[in-house]
Design a protein around this motif. Sequence first.
Motif, PDB file in Angstrom:
ATOM      1  N   ILE A  93      11.289 -87.488  -3.281  1.00  0.00           N
ATOM      2  CA  ILE A  93      12.695 -87.704  -2.918  1.00  0.00           C
ATOM      3  C   ILE A  93      13.432 -86.367  -2.856  1.00  0.00           C
ATOM      4  O   ILE A  93      14.254 -86.131  -1.958  1.00  0.00           O
ATOM      5  CB  ILE A  93      13.374 -88.655  -3.921  1.00  0.00           C
ATOM      6  CG1 ILE A  93      12.757 -90.051  -3.806  1.00  0.00           C
ATOM      7  CG2 ILE A  93      14.887 -88.723  -3.674  1.00  0.00           C
ATOM      8  CD1 ILE A  93      13.212 -91.016  -4.890  1.00  0.00           C
ATOM      9  N   ASP A  94      13.135 -85.469  -3.797  1.00  0.00           N
ATOM     10  CA  ASP A  94      13.736 -84.136  -3.772  1.00  0.00           C
ATOM     11  C   ASP A  94      13.358 -83.390  -2.497  1.00  0.00           C
ATOM     12  O   ASP A  94      14.172 -82.659  -1.931  1.00  0.00           O
ATOM     13  CB  ASP A  94      13.295 -83.326  -4.995  1.00  0.00           C
ATOM     14  CG  ASP A  94      13.960 -83.804  -6.276  1.00  0.00           C
ATOM     15  OD1 ASP A  94      14.934 -84.581  -6.185  1.00  0.00           O
ATOM     16  OD2 ASP A  94      13.502 -83.413  -7.363  1.00  0.00           O
ATOM     17  N   VAL A  95      12.103 -83.564  -2.056  1.00  0.00           N
ATOM     18  CA  VAL A  95      11.670 -82.936  -0.802  1.00  0.00           C
ATOM     19  C   VAL A  95      12.500 -83.463   0.358  1.00  0.00           C
ATOM     20  O   VAL A  95      12.989 -82.699   1.207  1.00  0.00           O
ATOM     21  CB  VAL A  95      10.169 -83.205  -0.559  1.00  0.00           C
ATOM     22  CG1 VAL A  95       9.785 -82.823   0.878  1.00  0.00           C
ATOM     23  CG2 VAL A  95       9.306 -82.432  -1.548  1.00  0.00           C
ATOM     24  N   PHE A 106       3.941 -80.040  -1.846  1.00  0.00           N
ATOM     25  CA  PHE A 106       4.371 -80.328  -0.477  1.00  0.00           C
ATOM     26  C   PHE A 106       4.692 -79.044   0.284  1.00  0.00           C
ATOM     27  O   PHE A 106       4.319 -78.914   1.467  1.00  0.00           O
ATOM     28  CB  PHE A 106       5.598 -81.238  -0.468  1.00  0.00           C
ATOM     29  CG  PHE A 106       6.135 -81.485   0.917  1.00  0.00           C
ATOM     30  CD1 PHE A 106       5.511 -82.391   1.766  1.00  0.00           C
ATOM     31  CD2 PHE A 106       7.238 -80.783   1.388  1.00  0.00           C
ATOM     32  CE1 PHE A 106       5.990 -82.598   3.055  1.00  0.00           C
ATOM     33  CE2 PHE A 106       7.722 -80.985   2.673  1.00  0.00           C
ATOM     34  CZ  PHE A 106       7.098 -81.897   3.502  1.00  0.00           C
ATOM     35  N   GLU A 107       5.378 -78.105  -0.354  1.00  0.00           N
ATOM     36  CA  GLU A 107       5.727 -76.846   0.318  1.00  0.00           C
ATOM     37  C   GLU A 107       4.482 -76.131   0.817  1.00  0.00           C
ATOM     38  O   GLU A 107       4.455 -75.633   1.953  1.00  0.00           O
ATOM     39  CB  GLU A 107       6.510 -75.932  -0.630  1.00  0.00           C
ATOM     40  CG  GLU A 107       7.968 -76.296  -0.779  1.00  0.00           C
ATOM     41  CD  GLU A 107       8.734 -75.278  -1.589  1.00  0.00           C
ATOM     42  OE1 GLU A 107       9.966 -75.274  -1.524  1.00  0.00           O
ATOM     43  OE2 GLU A 107       8.090 -74.467  -2.303  1.00  0.00           O
ATOM     44  N   SER A 108       3.459 -76.069  -0.019  1.00  0.00           N
ATOM     45  CA  SER A 108       2.226 -75.382   0.376  1.00  0.00           C
ATOM     46  C   SER A 108       1.565 -76.080   1.560  1.00  0.00           C
ATOM     47  O   SER A 108       1.076 -75.430   2.488  1.00  0.00           O
ATOM     48  CB  SER A 108       1.259 -75.319  -0.814  1.00  0.00           C
ATOM     49  OG  SER A 108       1.813 -74.586  -1.885  1.00  0.00           O
ATOM     50  N   PHE A 145       6.199 -92.175 -11.182  1.00  0.00           N
ATOM     51  CA  PHE A 145       7.632 -92.230 -10.894  1.00  0.00           C
ATOM     52  C   PHE A 145       8.230 -90.837 -10.774  1.00  0.00           C
ATOM     53  O   PHE A 145       9.061 -90.572  -9.905  1.00  0.00           O
ATOM     54  CB  PHE A 145       8.358 -93.029 -11.982  1.00  0.00           C
ATOM     55  CG  PHE A 145       7.983 -94.485 -12.016  1.00  0.00           C
ATOM     56  CD1 PHE A 145       7.795 -95.200 -10.837  1.00  0.00           C
ATOM     57  CD2 PHE A 145       7.801 -95.152 -13.216  1.00  0.00           C
ATOM     58  CE1 PHE A 145       7.438 -96.543 -10.856  1.00  0.00           C
ATOM     59  CE2 PHE A 145       7.444 -96.493 -13.248  1.00  0.00           C
ATOM     60  CZ  PHE A 145       7.258 -97.190 -12.065  1.00  0.00           C
ATOM     61  N   TRP A 146       7.794 -89.927 -11.643  1.00  0.00           N
ATOM     62  CA  TRP A 146       8.325 -88.562 -11.586  1.00  0.00           C
ATOM     63  C   TRP A 146       7.901 -87.852 -10.305  1.00  0.00           C
ATOM     64  O   TRP A 146       8.678 -87.105  -9.703  1.00  0.00           O
ATOM     65  CB  TRP A 146       7.863 -87.775 -12.814  1.00  0.00           C
ATOM     66  CG  TRP A 146       8.464 -88.270 -14.097  1.00  0.00           C
ATOM     67  CD1 TRP A 146       9.635 -88.954 -14.239  1.00  0.00           C
ATOM     68  CD2 TRP A 146       7.911 -88.144 -15.414  1.00  0.00           C
ATOM     69  NE1 TRP A 146       9.856 -89.257 -15.558  1.00  0.00           N
ATOM     70  CE2 TRP A 146       8.812 -88.768 -16.305  1.00  0.00           C
ATOM     71  CE3 TRP A 146       6.754 -87.564 -15.919  1.00  0.00           C
ATOM     72  CZ2 TRP A 146       8.596 -88.820 -17.686  1.00  0.00           C
ATOM     73  CZ3 TRP A 146       6.527 -87.617 -17.288  1.00  0.00           C
ATOM     74  CH2 TRP A 146       7.443 -88.239 -18.156  1.00  0.00           C
ATOM     75  N   ARG A 147       6.662 -88.076  -9.890  1.00  0.00           N
ATOM     76  CA  ARG A 147       6.193 -87.459  -8.643  1.00  0.00           C
ATOM     77  C   ARG A 147       6.885 -88.073  -7.429  1.00  0.00           C
ATOM     78  O   ARG A 147       7.156 -87.377  -6.440  1.00  0.00           O
ATOM     79  CB  ARG A 147       4.680 -87.596  -8.537  1.00  0.00           C
ATOM     80  CG  ARG A 147       3.935 -86.732  -9.574  1.00  0.00           C
ATOM     81  CD  ARG A 147       2.545 -87.241  -9.850  1.00  0.00           C
ATOM     82  NE  ARG A 147       1.652 -87.046  -8.731  1.00  0.00           N
ATOM     83  CZ  ARG A 147       0.472 -87.651  -8.621  1.00  0.00           C
ATOM     84  NH1 ARG A 147       0.082 -88.511  -9.547  1.00  0.00           N
ATOM     85  NH2 ARG A 147      -0.290 -87.422  -7.579  1.00  0.00           N
ATOM     86  N   ILE A 148       7.214 -89.371  -7.505  1.00  0.00           N
ATOM     87  CA  ILE A 148       8.007 -89.995  -6.448  1.00  0.00           C
ATOM     88  C   ILE A 148       9.378 -89.323  -6.372  1.00  0.00           C
ATOM     89  O   ILE A 148       9.905 -89.063  -5.273  1.00  0.00           O
ATOM     90  CB  ILE A 148       8.173 -91.504  -6.707  1.00  0.00           C
ATOM     91  CG1 ILE A 148       6.839 -92.238  -6.479  1.00  0.00           C
ATOM     92  CG2 ILE A 148       9.266 -92.101  -5.822  1.00  0.00           C
ATOM     93  CD1 ILE A 148       6.425 -92.338  -5.032  1.00  0.00           C
ATOM     94  N   GLU A 149       9.956 -89.009  -7.525  1.00  0.00           N
ATOM     95  CA  GLU A 149      11.231 -88.291  -7.545  1.00  0.00           C
ATOM     96  C   GLU A 149      11.083 -86.923  -6.891  1.00  0.00           C
ATOM     97  O   GLU A 149      12.003 -86.432  -6.224  1.00  0.00           O
ATOM     98  CB  GLU A 149      11.726 -88.138  -8.979  1.00  0.00           C
ATOM     99  CG  GLU A 149      12.229 -89.424  -9.595  1.00  0.00           C
ATOM    100  CD  GLU A 149      12.823 -89.202 -10.982  1.00  0.00           C
ATOM    101  OE1 GLU A 149      14.006 -89.496 -11.169  1.00  0.00           O
ATOM    102  OE2 GLU A 149      12.080 -88.723 -11.877  1.00  0.00           O
ATOM    103  N   GLY A 150       9.910 -86.302  -7.094  1.00  0.00           N
ATOM    104  CA  GLY A 150       9.651 -85.027  -6.430  1.00  0.00           C
ATOM    105  C   GLY A 150       9.638 -85.179  -4.920  1.00  0.00           C
ATOM    106  O   GLY A 150      10.153 -84.316  -4.189  1.00  0.00           O
ATOM    107  N   PRO A 200       1.066 -90.962  -5.239  1.00  0.00           N
ATOM    108  CA  PRO A 200       2.100 -91.679  -5.994  1.00  0.00           C
ATOM    109  C   PRO A 200       2.760 -92.805  -5.199  1.00  0.00           C
ATOM    110  O   PRO A 200       3.104 -93.844  -5.773  1.00  0.00           O
ATOM    111  CB  PRO A 200       3.118 -90.579  -6.325  1.00  0.00           C
ATOM    112  CG  PRO A 200       2.348 -89.320  -6.281  1.00  0.00           C
ATOM    113  CD  PRO A 200       1.312 -89.514  -5.222  1.00  0.00           C
ATOM    114  N   ILE A 201       2.931 -92.611  -3.901  1.00  0.00           N
ATOM    115  CA  ILE A 201       3.533 -93.665  -3.071  1.00  0.00           C
ATOM    116  C   ILE A 201       2.633 -94.896  -3.049  1.00  0.00           C
ATOM    117  O   ILE A 201       3.095 -96.039  -3.202  1.00  0.00           O
ATOM    118  CB  ILE A 201       3.771 -93.150  -1.637  1.00  0.00           C
ATOM    119  CG1 ILE A 201       4.758 -91.975  -1.651  1.00  0.00           C
ATOM    120  CG2 ILE A 201       4.280 -94.264  -0.740  1.00  0.00           C
ATOM    121  CD1 ILE A 201       4.974 -91.338  -0.296  1.00  0.00           C
TER     122      ILE A 201
END
Length: 468
Positions: free
Chosen positions: A448-450, A328-330, A441-446, A362-363
């Motif tokens: 959420i972290d964003v 996402f940052e990139s 699920f882990w990428r969804i958490e990523g 992932p969404i």
Amino acid sequence: MSLFDTILETSAWVLLGYMCFVVAVYGGMLIVSLLTVRKQFNLNKTEPYEELLHSVYTKPVSILVPAYNESAGIYGTIRSLISIEYPEYEMLVINDGSTDDTLEKLIVRFQLKKISRVVRKQLSTKEIKAVYQSDLYPNLYVIDKENGGKADALNAGINFSRFPYFCSLDGDSVIERNAFLKVLKPIIESGDDVIATGGSIRIANGCTIRNGELTAVGLSDKPLVVMQVIEYLRAFLAGRIGLSRTNLLLIVSGAFGVFSKRWVIEAGGYSHTVGEDMELVVRLHRMIKERKLNKKIVYVPDPVCWTEAPESARFLRRQRKRWHRGLFESIWIHRKLLLNPKYKSIGLISMPYYFFVEFLGPIVELAGYLLLIVAWFRGDVYVDVALMFFLLSVIYGSLFSVAAVLLEEWSMEKYPHVSQLFVLFVYAITESFWYRPLTVFWRIEGIIDVITGRKGWGDMVRKGVSSE
């Protein structure tokens, strides 16, 4: 039909259409990869790489190894570099303020002595505390600096490096002996039109590596590690080849990538982001397009770097969350490129692919899993749509993974035993039923972290891949 049912049905068909699109995209890339790999490896069987050892056109390279608390694996990594087949290179280990005995181990094992050397500081970095040179291997240097993160360590290595090309290499990795001849071949033959190349990454867990040399390829007995083996095969062989063929590749793995130092310095070096490797490649593409230059960034499937993978769900979860934040940052930093015709195929194809397929994927997949649950209770048309979605998910996950395993055996043949291939096939078939939902699920958490603004890398315990 109620408003709720109308919305639900429309959403279901949108999800189904999205999955059809994703399967078509991956199917297209897989076909391109099949054709490219077979053609390339038919040539490589008779390719005289040894001639490059004595060619005047071979480029000297600086190998940068950023190390933060890499005591367990750093010795094996350097041992693998000492024995590579390449005419001229230097090894620069950048100790980024390690709190373990990484530096002490290097000093003792390689008989390091402090030296004085003037360094042209073209990129801003944290303070350099000392520079060491090995008495055993004069082309081995260790830069001891204050902690500034991986990007800062790489920038310090670029400042110190003497050669026009550099390779970034993780401190827990082992390189095959002829990997550099292969990964630098496109650069050597292009007349500087190729400004960066990346090689393949394979999982070292389960392999036998002694003194930095791979002696036997094996598989871990841990299901999570085996699934990562398959995941890497699909990402590199079935994904990056297809993108590289049309100069759409936006990721050169930080574990094994070669760059033109001149262009990286002009681009400003590595940025302090979670996904510094991808962000640099996107920035290079952006600079190329803005200057209207005919430069390329390519992926070379044959040269292989073996690296340690997380063995527990705890550390794998941290890694995947971090990777998704870095993605996402990139994209966010370079959002100007997205769907912008000024940047041609990068803006109209590559950036949309990474945003709509890789980041938002992932969404959509999570929504699909929820659709399956709703269909179970609601019945009617939802059952048909849900089953179609599930079938596409199996094709997207399991069948493409099986195809990647086939492609590996067809071309590179890194796994010599039939039993290993059988294990990979079985696990690949099961991917959609347990491993892929976990990574979703882990990428969804990523994501959420964003949204919440969470930062940081998270720790990972290193066991080391090499027996000394």
